[in-house]
Scaffold this active site. Structure first.
Site, PDB file in Angstrom:
ATOM      1  N   GLU A  19     -11.145   1.436   1.325  1.00 44.38           N
ATOM      2  CA  GLU A  19     -10.582   2.308   0.294  1.00 44.38           C
ATOM      3  C   GLU A  19     -11.296   3.659   0.211  1.00 44.38           C
ATOM      4  O   GLU A  19     -11.243   4.328  -0.817  1.00 44.38           O
ATOM      5  CB  GLU A  19     -10.634   1.592  -1.056  1.00 44.38           C
ATOM      6  CG  GLU A  19      -9.839   0.306  -1.081  1.00 44.38           C
ATOM      7  CD  GLU A  19     -10.135  -0.536  -2.307  1.00 44.38           C
ATOM      8  OE1 GLU A  19      -9.643  -0.187  -3.391  1.00 44.38           O
ATOM      9  OE2 GLU A  19     -10.864  -1.539  -2.188  1.00 44.38           O
ATOM     10  N   SER A 145      -6.931  -2.503  -4.042  1.00 41.21           N
ATOM     11  CA  SER A 145      -5.848  -1.593  -3.663  1.00 41.21           C
ATOM     12  C   SER A 145      -4.798  -2.250  -2.767  1.00 41.21           C
ATOM     13  O   SER A 145      -4.155  -1.587  -1.957  1.00 41.21           O
ATOM     14  CB  SER A 145      -6.399  -0.343  -2.958  1.00 41.21           C
ATOM     15  OG  SER A 145      -7.095   0.463  -3.862  1.00 41.21           O
ATOM     16  N   TYR A 219      -0.303   4.713  -3.094  1.00 42.63           N
ATOM     17  CA  TYR A 219      -0.930   6.018  -2.952  1.00 42.63           C
ATOM     18  C   TYR A 219      -0.068   7.054  -2.234  1.00 42.63           C
ATOM     19  O   TYR A 219      -0.562   8.121  -1.870  1.00 42.63           O
ATOM     20  CB  TYR A 219      -2.281   5.861  -2.249  1.00 42.63           C
ATOM     21  CG  TYR A 219      -3.231   5.003  -3.048  1.00 42.63           C
ATOM     22  CD1 TYR A 219      -3.710   5.436  -4.269  1.00 42.63           C
ATOM     23  CD2 TYR A 219      -3.592   3.738  -2.601  1.00 42.63           C
ATOM     24  CE1 TYR A 219      -4.556   4.640  -5.029  1.00 42.63           C
ATOM     25  CE2 TYR A 219      -4.446   2.938  -3.355  1.00 42.63           C
ATOM     26  CZ  TYR A 219      -4.910   3.399  -4.558  1.00 42.63           C
ATOM     27  OH  TYR A 219      -5.752   2.600  -5.306  1.00 42.63           O
ATOM     28  N   ARG A 258      -8.726  -2.506 -15.397  1.00 43.80           N
ATOM     29  CA  ARG A 258      -7.271  -2.582 -15.336  1.00 43.80           C
ATOM     30  C   ARG A 258      -6.871  -3.952 -14.805  1.00 43.80           C
ATOM     31  O   ARG A 258      -7.326  -4.369 -13.738  1.00 43.80           O
ATOM     32  CB  ARG A 258      -6.693  -1.502 -14.421  1.00 43.80           C
ATOM     33  CG  ARG A 258      -5.193  -1.269 -14.617  1.00 43.80           C
ATOM     34  CD  ARG A 258      -4.561  -0.465 -13.511  1.00 43.80           C
ATOM     35  NE  ARG A 258      -4.416  -1.266 -12.305  1.00 43.80           N
ATOM     36  CZ  ARG A 258      -4.947  -0.953 -11.131  1.00 43.80           C
ATOM     37  NH1 ARG A 258      -5.686   0.133 -10.995  1.00 43.80           N
ATOM     38  NH2 ARG A 258      -4.762  -1.733 -10.087  1.00 43.80           N
ATOM     39  N   ASP A 260      -3.892  -6.545 -13.533  1.00 40.94           N
ATOM     40  CA  ASP A 260      -2.569  -6.525 -12.909  1.00 40.94           C
ATOM     41  C   ASP A 260      -1.888  -7.877 -13.082  1.00 40.94           C
ATOM     42  O   ASP A 260      -2.533  -8.932 -12.939  1.00 40.94           O
ATOM     43  CB  ASP A 260      -2.702  -6.196 -11.420  1.00 40.94           C
ATOM     44  CG  ASP A 260      -3.313  -4.826 -11.178  1.00 40.94           C
ATOM     45  OD1 ASP A 260      -3.193  -3.963 -12.077  1.00 40.94           O
ATOM     46  OD2 ASP A 260      -3.916  -4.621 -10.112  1.00 40.94           O
ATOM     47  N   GLU A 276      -5.353 -10.075 -10.932  1.00 41.54           N
ATOM     48  CA  GLU A 276      -6.749  -9.673 -10.777  1.00 41.54           C
ATOM     49  C   GLU A 276      -7.098  -8.642 -11.834  1.00 41.54           C
ATOM     50  O   GLU A 276      -6.214  -8.024 -12.438  1.00 41.54           O
ATOM     51  CB  GLU A 276      -7.007  -9.089  -9.386  1.00 41.54           C
ATOM     52  CG  GLU A 276      -6.245  -7.808  -9.099  1.00 41.54           C
ATOM     53  CD  GLU A 276      -6.550  -7.241  -7.730  1.00 41.54           C
ATOM     54  OE1 GLU A 276      -7.687  -7.398  -7.255  1.00 41.54           O
ATOM     55  OE2 GLU A 276      -5.649  -6.617  -7.132  1.00 41.54           O
ATOM     56  N   ASN A 278      -9.433  -5.207 -12.154  1.00 49.18           N
ATOM     57  CA  ASN A 278     -10.156  -4.178 -11.403  1.00 49.18           C
ATOM     58  C   ASN A 278     -11.238  -3.575 -12.286  1.00 49.18           C
ATOM     59  O   ASN A 278     -10.938  -3.030 -13.351  1.00 49.18           O
ATOM     60  CB  ASN A 278      -9.187  -3.079 -10.963  1.00 49.18           C
ATOM     61  CG  ASN A 278      -8.046  -3.617 -10.127  1.00 49.18           C
ATOM     62  OD1 ASN A 278      -8.184  -3.784  -8.922  1.00 49.18           O
ATOM     63  ND2 ASN A 278      -6.920  -3.901 -10.768  1.00 49.18           N
ATOM     64  N   GLY A 282      -8.662   3.087  -9.954  1.00 44.65           N
ATOM     65  CA  GLY A 282      -8.531   4.419  -9.391  1.00 44.65           C
ATOM     66  C   GLY A 282      -8.434   5.513 -10.440  1.00 44.65           C
ATOM     67  O   GLY A 282      -7.923   5.309 -11.542  1.00 44.65           O
TER      68      GLY A 282
END
Length: 326
Positions: A19, A145, A219, A258, A260, A276, A278, A282
């Site tokens: 990443e 990611s 992205y 964050r 998900d 998961e 994070n 990002g």
């Protein structure tokens, strides 16, 4: 905000993980925002001499904008702990657990947070037969990611069983996590730490142009539509906020996290699963946390300062401020 304007902040970015490019984008955005807010900023693209370079820079605090190992798995956190330098986001123990999807399940599922079943498999096993019934998801145990994620269905062109020659994460990783595929909708919730405690910002639904929410769709501008606030039944929205808050607390996240989710809307509340959490989400122009924060009245530079402020407060080097104060 109670950050002194003469604060020296080192923004750590880049590194050598998969990443890297995303981290460089996050780091640039953060560094530009903090400089624009009047702070002294040192930008550091991490290499193997990172400790010596941080020591030479002698910052007041490190903004950890790394994604993936070794910046998100506890390695950099342990180094900074030994150096006695405050840093943003999760600490060592939380980072070790949260980057490992299997360890995350052990930490959260016993407390009533639903996550998909499945098991960790050696990639060699996949050439002999499916580890779980199709359709299922294969993903690296400790990448972010959506790096290396594959969905295996009856229609997949990878063969049945999977062929050694078929392109997929089994060629790049020795072990993978196999989970049942959850049909339905992609959701995510950001949590920000404030002096009054963590606060969940809301729920975003992610609708991809084609395929699934993989690295490229995340992205590449225009590939994924972000709907915030998501148009959801009240009960599902409430559960997303509740599970994200619980995960943030149970894992010991700091600053911002964050979580998900996948939601099978044909199954109601029983169809919601946390995938998961994070610990260093990002901070790029397309990233979800800044987007949710902006909707809640928190501009990007203010968000960056809030994360720094939290790190200094935890280190006992700063007073308190309030969410949303300018």
């Amino acid at each position: 905000m109670s950050l002194p304007k003469d604060l020296h902040i080192l923004v750590l970015m880049g590194g050598w993980a998969n990443e890297r490019e995303v981290s460089l984008m996050s780091g640039k955005g953060v560094a530009d925002a903090l400089e624009g807010a009047g702070h002294r900023v040192t930008r550091l693209d991490m290499d193997r001499n990172v400790a010596a370079k941080i020591r030479e820079a002698s910052p007041d605090v490190v903004f950890n904008a790394l994604h993936g190992a070794p910046g998100e798995d506890g390695t950099v956190q342990g180094m900074l702990d030994l150096m006695g330098i405050p840093y943003t986001h999760a600490g060592l123990a939380t980072s070790v657990i949260a980057i490992d999807k299997e360890l995350t399940k052990h930490a959260l599922v016993p407390h009533g947070i639903p996550m998909p079943g499945g098991r960790v498999v050696a990639s060699e096993e996949l050439y002999e037969g499916d580890p779980v019934a199709r359709p299922y998801v294969l993903k690296p145990v400790n990448e972010g990611s959506s790096v290396g994620v594959a969905i295996v269905t009856d229609e997949s062109n990878c063969g049945n069983p999977i062929s050694r020659d078929a392109k997929g994460p089994w060629q790049d990783f020795k072990t993978l996590l196999a989970e049942p595929f959850i049909r339905g909708r992609e959701l995510t919730t950001a949590v920000i730490d404030t002096p009054e405690g963590p606060q969940a910002l809301g729920v975003t639904e992610l609708i991809v142009e084609s395929g699934f929410y993989d690295y490229e769709n995340k992205y590449t501008e225009g590939r994924t539509q972000h709907i915030f606030p998501a148009e959801l039944p009240q009960a599902i929205e409430r559960l997303c906020l509740e599970y994200a808050m619980q995960a943030h607390r149970r894992l010991g996240c700091e600053g911002v996290s964050r979580s998900d989710f996948r939601w099978d809307d044909e199954q109601g509340e029983k169809g919601l699963f946390l995938l998961e959490t994070n610990t260093q989400p990002g901070m790029t122009p397309l990233s979800l946390v800044p987007e949710q924060a902006r909707y809640c009245g928190i501009a990007y530079p203010q968000l960056c300062e809030m994360i720094v402020e939290d790190a200094l407060r935890r280190a006992g080097r700063l007073g308190t401020g309030r969410l949303g104060d300018g």
